[in-house]
Design a protein around this motif. Structure first.
Motif, PDB file in Angstrom:
ATOM      1  N   CYS A   1      36.988  32.593 -36.064  1.00  0.00           N
ATOM      2  CA  CYS A   1      36.810  34.041 -36.169  1.00  0.00           C
ATOM      3  C   CYS A   1      37.101  34.433 -37.643  1.00  0.00           C
ATOM      4  O   CYS A   1      37.701  33.829 -38.348  1.00  0.00           O
ATOM      5  CB  CYS A   1      38.504  34.230 -35.832  1.00  0.00           C
ATOM      6  SG  CYS A   1      38.792  36.119 -36.090  1.00  0.00           S
TER       7      CYS A   1
ATOM      8  N   ASN B   1      36.736  34.001 -25.859  1.00  0.00           N
ATOM      9  CA  ASN B   1      35.961  34.663 -26.793  1.00  0.00           C
ATOM     10  C   ASN B   1      34.367  34.273 -27.060  1.00  0.00           C
ATOM     11  O   ASN B   1      34.083  33.758 -28.015  1.00  0.00           O
ATOM     12  CB  ASN B   1      36.626  34.807 -28.385  1.00  0.00           C
ATOM     13  CG  ASN B   1      38.097  35.526 -28.322  1.00  0.00           C
ATOM     14  OD1 ASN B   1      38.671  35.506 -27.024  1.00  0.00           O
ATOM     15  ND2 ASN B   1      38.675  35.697 -29.383  1.00  0.00           N
TER      16      ASN B   1
ATOM     17  N   CYS C   1      39.861  43.614 -38.315  1.00  0.00           N
ATOM     18  CA  CYS C   1      38.481  43.139 -37.656  1.00  0.00           C
ATOM     19  C   CYS C   1      37.617  44.360 -37.511  1.00  0.00           C
ATOM     20  O   CYS C   1      37.889  45.272 -36.853  1.00  0.00           O
ATOM     21  CB  CYS C   1      38.769  42.567 -36.470  1.00  0.00           C
ATOM     22  SG  CYS C   1      37.400  42.121 -35.255  1.00  0.00           S
TER      23      CYS C   1
ATOM     24  N   CYS D   1      31.543  40.593 -31.549  1.00  0.00           N
ATOM     25  CA  CYS D   1      32.476  39.505 -31.910  1.00  0.00           C
ATOM     26  C   CYS D   1      31.802  38.658 -32.931  1.00  0.00           C
ATOM     27  O   CYS D   1      31.044  37.852 -32.224  1.00  0.00           O
ATOM     28  CB  CYS D   1      33.416  39.060 -31.207  1.00  0.00           C
ATOM     29  SG  CYS D   1      34.171  37.655 -31.373  1.00  0.00           S
TER      30      CYS D   1
HETATM   31  S1  SF4 Z   1      39.439  39.278 -34.375  1.00  0.00           S
HETATM   32 FE1  SF4 Z   1      38.048  37.618 -34.322  1.00  0.00          FE
HETATM   33  S2  SF4 Z   1      37.797  36.627 -32.473  1.00  0.00           S
HETATM   34 FE2  SF4 Z   1      38.660  38.780 -32.138  1.00  0.00          FE
HETATM   35  S3  SF4 Z   1      37.127  40.367 -31.949  1.00  0.00           S
HETATM   36 FE3  SF4 Z   1      37.406  40.212 -34.225  1.00  0.00          FE
HETATM   37  S4  SF4 Z   1      36.030  38.545 -35.005  1.00  0.00           S
HETATM   38 FE4  SF4 Z   1      36.041  38.188 -32.704  1.00  0.00          FE
END
Ligand code: SF4
Length: 380
Positions: free
Chosen positions: A242, A153, A332, A119
């Motif tokens: 994010c 997170n 993502c 992440c």
């Molecule tokens: S959506 Fe954003 S916070 Fe969630 S895993 Fe992906 S990068 Fe990380």
């Protein structure tokens, strides 16, 4: 205590160097027409031995084989509620699998089907950077009166840091409650790693001003701040975000409002402040699902969260008009690393008696991370 605390059993000790090479030569081809059948067969063979968790942002092809779905915190608790399952296959990202390992019993083994599923937000705060920030707060004489709070997170090492320094963890659903507790314990909060969740909660829910917040840049000496800025701040926000949610913009809200009459804009609190300020509703992933699902037929929604979830909601609620808030924002990429070939590979390996891609948090880190998580649970 940093990333090196994480023992990736059977995979070496450095997560970054393992990303992308977690299953050399063993991965089924994505074009294999039998993949779904293979997944079904492996699941049936393993029976109650395996518990498959699927985060809301996962692909449909993975969600199809999940025993439960949810956000990161719900899934970690779901895993803890199944002490009879020796194997937990976590279809999500690395920090989520760590939390599951922390909250489950030592005999249970947690598997992340692709180690490259990290992440970017969690990676924006490492233990050494946070310890260096804390040393400055101590030097200024304000470490004792500062409460560290980290978003779910974040890595286990960061959760452990907050546990060891009198702080706690929060989710996007309980950030207000958690920050209210933190301000009853100290004069200011060091909020990690998502500046947007911290700012949106402090300003939009708790009545603090933007002037009460400063942003600590870990790549600049002393966070890029003067001593008086640090001492006078109520919220010291870590400079993290994010990479999906921070891309929604005020322009995308204005554009969707001009295209769809009476549309309601609902966004996740990881979005930038001006986006949150101009949305109709701000809500965590679970709150977005509930709000949209419970709305009457004919409702119109523009949703600012991960695309896999928005597409699934649109598919499930065809009596409503559901659109993605910004056409230029994509999936993502790390959540999308978990696909059916990786899931099949991890399940079939278990059938063969091999545990692949196990996520194991070192004991001391797990202990203090649990202290932080337990503090949060006592507030709910
Ligand atoms: S959506 Fe954003 S916070 Fe969630 S895993 Fe992906 S990068 Fe990380």
């Amino acid at each position: 205590m940093g990333i090196t605390d994480l023992l990736l059993l059977g995979q070496g000790s450095d997560l970054a160097s393992e990303r992308g090479v977690s299953c050399p030569g063993e991965l089924p081809a994505p074009s294999d027409p039998d993949l779904r059948e293979r997944a079904r067969r492996a699941r049936a063979t393993l029976g109650d031995q395996v518990f498959v968790l699927g985060h809301h942002y996962q692909r449909d092809e993975v969600i199809e084989f999940a025993d439960v779905t949810g956000d990161s915190f719900k899934l970690a608790r779901d895993a803890a509620a199944r002490p009879d399952a020796p194997y937990i296959v976590f279809c999500g990202v690395h920090f989520m699998a760590e939390s599951a390992d922390i909250l489950t019993s030592p005999s249970q083994r947690v598997i992340l089907p692709d180690l490259a599923a990290g992440c970017s937000m969690a990676d924006m705060a490492n233990y050494e950077q946070v310890a260096a920030c804390w040393a400055v707060l101590d030097e200024l004489g304000i470490g004792q009166s500062t409460i560290p709070v980290t978003y779910m997170n974040s890595s286990a090492a960061i959760k452990a840091f907050t546990g060891e320094h009198g702080g706690t963890v929060c989710t996007s659903s309980n950030a207000h409650t958690t920050l209210t507790w933190a301000f009853s314990q100290g004069e200011r909060v060091l909020f990690l790693p998502d500046q947007h969740l911290g700012r949106n909660t402090a300003v939009l829910q708790m009545g603090l001003t933007l002037g009460d917040c400063v942003v600590w840049n870990p790549w600049k000496p002393r966070g890029g701040l003067t001593d008086s800025q640090i001492k006078n701040a109520k919220m010291i926000l870590w400079r993290g975000h994010c990479s999906v949610h921070a891309r929604f913009s005020l322009d995308s809200i204005n554009d969707v409002r001009s295209r769809i009459r009476d549309v309601q804009v609902i966004v996740h609190p990881e979005c930038q402040h001006e986006v949150a300020l101009n949305a109709d509703i701000i809500g965590s992933t679970e709150q977005i699902i509930k709000t949209v699902s419970n709305s009457p037929a004919g409702s119109k929604w523009a949703i600012g969260t991960e695309l896999n979830l928005v597409k699934r909601l649109a598919q499930q609620h065809q009596d409503k008009q559901i659109v993605f808030l910004d056409k230029s924002v994509c999936y993502c990429s790390t959540m999308n690393r978990i696909d059916l070939p990786h899931l099949v590979w991890s399940l079939e390996s278990l059938v063969e008696g091999r545990v692949v891609n196990e996520i194991k948090v070192a004991e001391r880190t797990a202990h203090f991370a649990r202290v932080a998580l337990d503090r949060m649970l006592s507030l709910i």
